[in-house]
Design a protein around this motif. Structure first.
Motif, PDB file in Angstrom:
ATOM      1  N   LYS A  38      -5.279   6.369  65.899  1.00 49.27           N
ATOM      2  CA  LYS A  38      -4.439   5.176  65.872  1.00 49.27           C
ATOM      3  C   LYS A  38      -3.073   5.481  66.496  1.00 49.27           C
ATOM      4  CE  LYS A  38      -6.608   3.521  61.608  1.00 49.27           C
ATOM      5  NZ  LYS A  38      -6.393   3.153  60.182  1.00 49.27           N
ATOM      6  N   THR A  39      -2.461   4.464  67.068  1.00 47.30           N
ATOM      7  CA  THR A  39      -1.190   4.647  67.759  1.00 47.30           C
ATOM      8  C   THR A  39      -0.132   5.275  66.856  1.00 47.30           C
ATOM      9  OG1 THR A  39      -1.666   2.726  69.146  1.00 47.30           O
ATOM     10  CG2 THR A  39       0.613   3.482  69.089  1.00 47.30           C
ATOM     11  N   GLU A  40      -0.115   4.863  65.598  1.00 41.45           N
ATOM     12  CA  GLU A  40       0.915   5.369  64.686  1.00 41.45           C
ATOM     13  C   GLU A  40       0.717   6.845  64.334  1.00 41.45           C
ATOM     14  OE1 GLU A  40      -1.942   2.819  62.094  1.00 41.45           O
ATOM     15  OE2 GLU A  40      -1.061   2.766  64.107  1.00 41.45           O
ATOM     16  N   TYR A  41      -0.445   7.406  64.667  1.00 47.22           N
ATOM     17  CA  TYR A  41      -0.690   8.826  64.432  1.00 47.22           C
ATOM     18  C   TYR A  41       0.105   9.715  65.387  1.00 47.22           C
ATOM     19  CZ  TYR A  41      -4.948   7.679  61.715  1.00 47.22           C
ATOM     20  OH  TYR A  41      -5.829   7.211  60.781  1.00 47.22           O
ATOM     21  N   LEU A  42       0.567   9.151  66.503  1.00 46.07           N
ATOM     22  CA  LEU A  42       1.072   9.963  67.603  1.00 46.07           C
ATOM     23  C   LEU A  42       2.445  10.554  67.356  1.00 46.07           C
ATOM     24  CD1 LEU A  42      -0.229   7.807  70.561  1.00 46.07           C
ATOM     25  CD2 LEU A  42      -1.295   9.807  69.499  1.00 46.07           C
ATOM     26  N   SER A  43       3.399   9.731  66.928  1.00 45.25           N
ATOM     27  CA  SER A  43       4.757  10.248  66.719  1.00 45.25           C
ATOM     28  C   SER A  43       5.520   9.306  65.796  1.00 45.25           C
ATOM     29  CB  SER A  43       5.496  10.396  68.057  1.00 45.25           C
ATOM     30  OG  SER A  43       5.903   9.133  68.553  1.00 45.25           O
ATOM     31  N   ASN A  44       6.716   9.726  65.437  1.00 39.25           N
ATOM     32  CA  ASN A  44       7.624   8.866  64.664  1.00 39.25           C
ATOM     33  C   ASN A  44       8.524   8.047  65.580  1.00 39.25           C
ATOM     34  OD1 ASN A  44       6.921   9.762  61.937  1.00 39.25           O
ATOM     35  ND2 ASN A  44       7.755  11.730  62.588  1.00 39.25           N
ATOM     36  N   ASN A  45       8.281   8.142  66.876  1.00 39.81           N
ATOM     37  CA  ASN A  45       9.058   7.422  67.882  1.00 39.81           C
ATOM     38  C   ASN A  45       8.336   6.115  68.206  1.00 39.81           C
ATOM     39  OD1 ASN A  45      10.316   6.479  70.213  1.00 39.81           O
ATOM     40  ND2 ASN A  45      10.668   8.527  71.035  1.00 39.81           N
ATOM     41  N   SER A  46       8.786   5.016  67.633  1.00 38.57           N
ATOM     42  CA  SER A  46       8.089   3.735  67.783  1.00 38.57           C
ATOM     43  C   SER A  46       8.024   3.283  69.240  1.00 38.57           C
ATOM     44  CB  SER A  46       8.749   2.654  66.921  1.00 38.57           C
ATOM     45  OG  SER A  46      10.110   2.513  67.254  1.00 38.57           O
ATOM     46  N   GLN A  47       9.072   3.566  70.003  1.00 33.62           N
ATOM     47  CA  GLN A  47       9.078   3.162  71.413  1.00 33.62           C
ATOM     48  C   GLN A  47       8.017   3.927  72.195  1.00 33.62           C
ATOM     49  OE1 GLN A  47      10.922   0.621  73.048  1.00 33.62           O
ATOM     50  NE2 GLN A  47       9.277   1.144  74.490  1.00 33.62           N
ATOM     51  N   SER A  48       7.917   5.209  71.947  1.00 30.72           N
ATOM     52  CA  SER A  48       6.900   6.028  72.613  1.00 30.72           C
ATOM     53  C   SER A  48       5.500   5.553  72.242  1.00 30.72           C
ATOM     54  CB  SER A  48       7.081   7.496  72.232  1.00 30.72           C
ATOM     55  OG  SER A  48       6.065   8.284  72.794  1.00 30.72           O
ATOM     56  N   ASN A  49       5.290   5.228  70.968  1.00 31.30           N
ATOM     57  CA  ASN A  49       3.992   4.738  70.519  1.00 31.30           C
ATOM     58  C   ASN A  49       3.641   3.404  71.177  1.00 31.30           C
ATOM     59  OD1 ASN A  49       3.864   6.965  68.892  1.00 31.30           O
ATOM     60  ND2 ASN A  49       4.264   5.873  66.979  1.00 31.30           N
ATOM     61  N   GLN A  50       4.649   2.558  71.319  1.00 26.37           N
ATOM     62  CA  GLN A  50       4.433   1.259  71.956  1.00 26.37           C
ATOM     63  C   GLN A  50       4.075   1.431  73.431  1.00 26.37           C
ATOM     64  OE1 GLN A  50       4.427  -1.680  70.162  1.00 26.37           O
ATOM     65  NE2 GLN A  50       3.481  -2.450  72.037  1.00 26.37           N
TER      66      GLN A  50
END
Length: 201
Positions: A89-101
């Motif tokens: 899932k996208t939210e698994y990737l990082s705590n950086n919401s912009q990067s995930n988006q």
């Protein structure tokens, strides 16, 4: 697929050696790249002076359920190019919401998994416990990784040959997720990586 990727890395190393025979080669390997690099290093350890593993895929954490796992392995023998939805899932990737988006919106990033690739990953992972990095290595792990099993990666690191253990170093970053170099504190993690390469030249 995975073993084809290992061959690609081996060809790349051969190319660099021929073009720049006097240059030292260092590898930066993230996630599945860590698994690929671990295979490649078994053959090219005399040509690589160091390697940095960033959350290496030594065991999958975001696995499909048991039914899908066995189904994928059976179907891979029939049609290895069949694709299933990724469990990452996208939210698994990082705590950086912009990067995930940005990741979620990137049309070049596939959101499904080729089952032949998945089967090769499973087969490749069976040999991981027997494999040593063979060159000085920095292992960067996130404490909150939901893609790879960081606890297993820690056990692998601590099981390395005692004679080689002094060559390696383990950094664990608290509250970080899988994509270390996309995290809000990425400058720190990147600095650690660069310092390792420079100090081992």
């Amino acid at each position: 697929m995975l073993f084809r990727s290992v061959k690609v890395v081996e060809k790349m190393l051969d190319f660099i050696k021929k073009k720049h025979p006097q240059q030292k080669i260092g590898l930066l390997a993230h996630s599945m790249g860590g698994l690929i690099a671990l295979y490649a290093i078994q053959k090219y350890f005399n040509d690589i002076y160091t390697i940095v593993f960033s959350n290496p895929l030594l065991k999958i954490k975001a696995t499909p359920n048991l039914f899908k796992h066995y189904l994928a392995n059976i179907l891979a023998c029939i049609n290895p190019y069949l694709r299933l939805a990724s469990t990452v899932k996208t939210e698994y990737l990082s705590n950086n919401s912009q990067s995930n988006q940005d990741y979620a919106n990137d049309k070049l990033i596939l959101k499904s998994v080729c089952i032949g690739w998945y089967r090769q990953i499973c087969l490749a992972l069976k040999n991981v416990t027997k494999m040593q990095p063979l060159v000085p290595s920095l292992v960067q792990l996130s404490s909150y990784d939901e893609v790879i099993d960081s606890d297993y990666a820690k056990k692998w690191f601590h099981s390395l040959n005692e004679k080689q253990h002094s060559l390696h170093k383990l950094h664990i970053y608290q509250n970080a997720r899988h994509e270390l170099y996309h995290e809000l504190e990425r400058d720190l993690y990147i600095q650690d990586m660069i310092a390792w390469f420079i100090n081992h030249l």
